[in-house]
Design a protein around this motif. Structure first.
Motif, PDB file in Angstrom:
ATOM      1  N   LEU A 197       0.830  -1.203   0.000  1.00 43.76           N
ATOM      2  CA  LEU A 197       0.000   0.000   0.000  1.00 43.76           C
ATOM      3  C   LEU A 197       0.866   1.255   0.000  1.00 43.76           C
ATOM      4  N   THR A 198       1.959   1.228   0.732  1.00 43.25           N
ATOM      5  CA  THR A 198       2.868   2.374   0.773  1.00 43.25           C
ATOM      6  C   THR A 198       3.498   2.612  -0.597  1.00 43.25           C
ATOM      7  N   ILE A 199       3.911   1.537  -1.249  1.00 46.31           N
ATOM      8  CA  ILE A 199       4.509   1.644  -2.583  1.00 46.31           C
ATOM      9  C   ILE A 199       3.515   2.264  -3.564  1.00 46.31           C
ATOM     10  N   ALA A 200       2.259   1.820  -3.491  1.00 46.95           N
ATOM     11  CA  ALA A 200       1.232   2.353  -4.381  1.00 46.95           C
ATOM     12  C   ALA A 200       1.008   3.841  -4.138  1.00 46.95           C
ATOM     13  N   GLN A 201       0.966   4.235  -2.892  1.00 49.01           N
ATOM     14  CA  GLN A 201       0.770   5.648  -2.564  1.00 49.01           C
ATOM     15  C   GLN A 201       1.926   6.509  -3.055  1.00 49.01           C
ATOM     16  N   ARG A 202       3.145   5.989  -2.959  1.00 48.21           N
ATOM     17  CA  ARG A 202       4.311   6.732  -3.431  1.00 48.21           C
ATOM     18  C   ARG A 202       4.307   6.864  -4.949  1.00 48.21           C
ATOM     19  N   LYS A 203       3.724   5.899  -5.623  1.00 41.96           N
ATOM     20  CA  LYS A 203       3.589   6.022  -7.074  1.00 41.96           C
ATOM     21  C   LYS A 203       2.564   7.095  -7.428  1.00 41.96           C
ATOM     22  N   ALA A 204       1.457   7.090  -6.725  1.00 41.52           N
ATOM     23  CA  ALA A 204       0.383   8.040  -7.021  1.00 41.52           C
ATOM     24  C   ALA A 204       0.803   9.483  -6.741  1.00 41.52           C
ATOM     25  N   THR A 205       1.678   9.686  -5.774  1.00 42.87           N
ATOM     26  CA  THR A 205       2.137  11.040  -5.454  1.00 42.87           C
ATOM     27  C   THR A 205       3.405  11.417  -6.210  1.00 42.87           C
ATOM     28  N   GLY A 206       4.047  10.415  -6.806  1.00 42.31           N
ATOM     29  CA  GLY A 206       5.304  10.666  -7.510  1.00 42.31           C
ATOM     30  C   GLY A 206       6.497  10.730  -6.587  1.00 42.31           C
ATOM     31  N   ALA A 207       6.295  10.395  -5.309  1.00 44.37           N
ATOM     32  CA  ALA A 207       7.373  10.512  -4.321  1.00 44.37           C
ATOM     33  C   ALA A 207       8.540   9.579  -4.639  1.00 44.37           C
ATOM     34  N   GLY A 208       8.232   8.357  -5.045  1.00 45.64           N
ATOM     35  CA  GLY A 208       9.284   7.400  -5.349  1.00 45.64           C
ATOM     36  C   GLY A 208      10.153   7.858  -6.507  1.00 45.64           C
ATOM     37  N   LEU A 209       9.511   8.390  -7.529  1.00 40.17           N
ATOM     38  CA  LEU A 209      10.245   8.886  -8.694  1.00 40.17           C
ATOM     39  C   LEU A 209      11.058  10.127  -8.328  1.00 40.17           C
ATOM     40  N   ALA A 210      10.510  10.945  -7.451  1.00 44.11           N
ATOM     41  CA  ALA A 210      11.203  12.164  -7.029  1.00 44.11           C
ATOM     42  C   ALA A 210      12.522  11.841  -6.341  1.00 44.11           C
ATOM     43  N   ASP A 211      12.586  10.719  -5.651  1.00 41.59           N
ATOM     44  CA  ASP A 211      13.816  10.319  -4.977  1.00 41.59           C
ATOM     45  C   ASP A 211      14.964  10.135  -5.971  1.00 41.59           C
ATOM     46  N   ASP A 212      14.619   9.739  -7.206  1.00 45.11           N
ATOM     47  CA  ASP A 212      15.632   9.447  -8.217  1.00 45.11           C
ATOM     48  C   ASP A 212      15.796  10.572  -9.241  1.00 45.11           C
TER      49      ASP A 212
END
Length: 265
Positions: A197-212
């Motif tokens: 669920l956390t991974i999905a939320q980070r995708k929806a907010t773009g947070a995971g991509l922002a890290d890179d």
């Protein structure tokens, strides 16, 4: 060298070696009495080694927070992979997992591993350029491939090292005995755990991509291309969450790892 959080290590290593340990057979674990896991992180591999080895397994890492977690399972020592705090020939097997891909000179680390080993050195390294994704969200596979290419293009070390770790062993003066492949699969399917669920939320907010973002822009990707990717990425994340709410989301990721074993001459 890049730093990794406990959450990241748990997410990327969870379940590794649970299905089969055949690729670790060349390490001849049952015959070694003193084993060192360099760059052990939270001790995911250390626990596997301790379960297979009759002797002592020691974890070594430069991050004290990660060592605290690893220390719940094996004895640990703080240390740098390029300057290990041990005398020559202290161990009869020195192992690392997903460490060389983060070092600018992998052979220098292998040479240091060989210094403290009287017998074998082994490296378990992924080929991050050959990751395969299968998802129930139609755009996820292509967007992840696009993001992965941009990241690999921008990063300074060889995170696609994989089987090419053999070259570092040879350069360090070791005799390569064998390389075996192990495919680590990570699956997300109902019922979804907290991590999924956390991974999905980070995708929806773009947070995971922002890290890179910074790394991606070090390559050929420009700001406009990144913004376009991030917009599509967030839309894909919303589709993931929508499917999760309907309990129809499924995703499988396969990462090839290569276990290279060399003998100290």
């Amino acid at each position: 060298m890049r730093e990794f959080s406990e959450t990241y290590l748990e997410r990327t290593r969870k379940g590794m070696w649970d299905d089969t340990r055949a690729a670790l057979e060349p390490l001849d674990l049952e015959s070694h009495e003193r084993v060192l896991d360099v760059g052990c992180g939270t001790g995911e591999l250390s626990r596997v080694l301790a379960a297979e080895c009759p002797g002592e397994v020691i974890g070594c890492d430069a991050d004290p927070d990660l060592l605290e977690i690893a220390g719940e399972h094996v004895p640990v020592v703080a240390g740098d992979a390029l300057r290990l705090p041990f005398p020559d020939d202290t161990f009869d097997l020195v192992v690392c997992q997903a460490l060389l891909i983060n070092l600018p000179e992998p052979a220098a680390a292998i040479e240091e591993f060989a210094r403290v080993s009287s017998d074998l050195v082994a490296a378990v390294e992924p080929d991050n350029g050959a990751v395969e994704v299968d998802s129930s969200v139609p755009t996820e596979e292509s967007l992840e491939a696009r993001a992965r290419r941009a990241y690999l293009d921008g990063i300074a070390t060889d995170v696609s090292l994989g089987a090419d770790a053999r070259e570092a062993f040879t350069e360090a003066g070791l005799r390569v005995l064998e390389t075996r492949r192990y495919d680590h699969e990570r699956t997300i399917e109902p019922p979804y755990g907290e991590m999924a669920l956390t991974i999905a939320q980070r995708k929806a907010t773009g947070a995971g991509l922002a890290d890179d973002r910074e790394t991606m822009l070090e390559g050929e990707m420009d700001d406009e291309e990144y913004d376009d990717l991030r917009s599509n990425w967030r839309s894909m994340g919303r589709d993931v969450i929508e499917q999760m709410e309907a309990r129809s989301y499924r995703r499988t990721e396969a990462i090839p790892f290569f276990v290279t074993v060399g003998r100290v001459e």
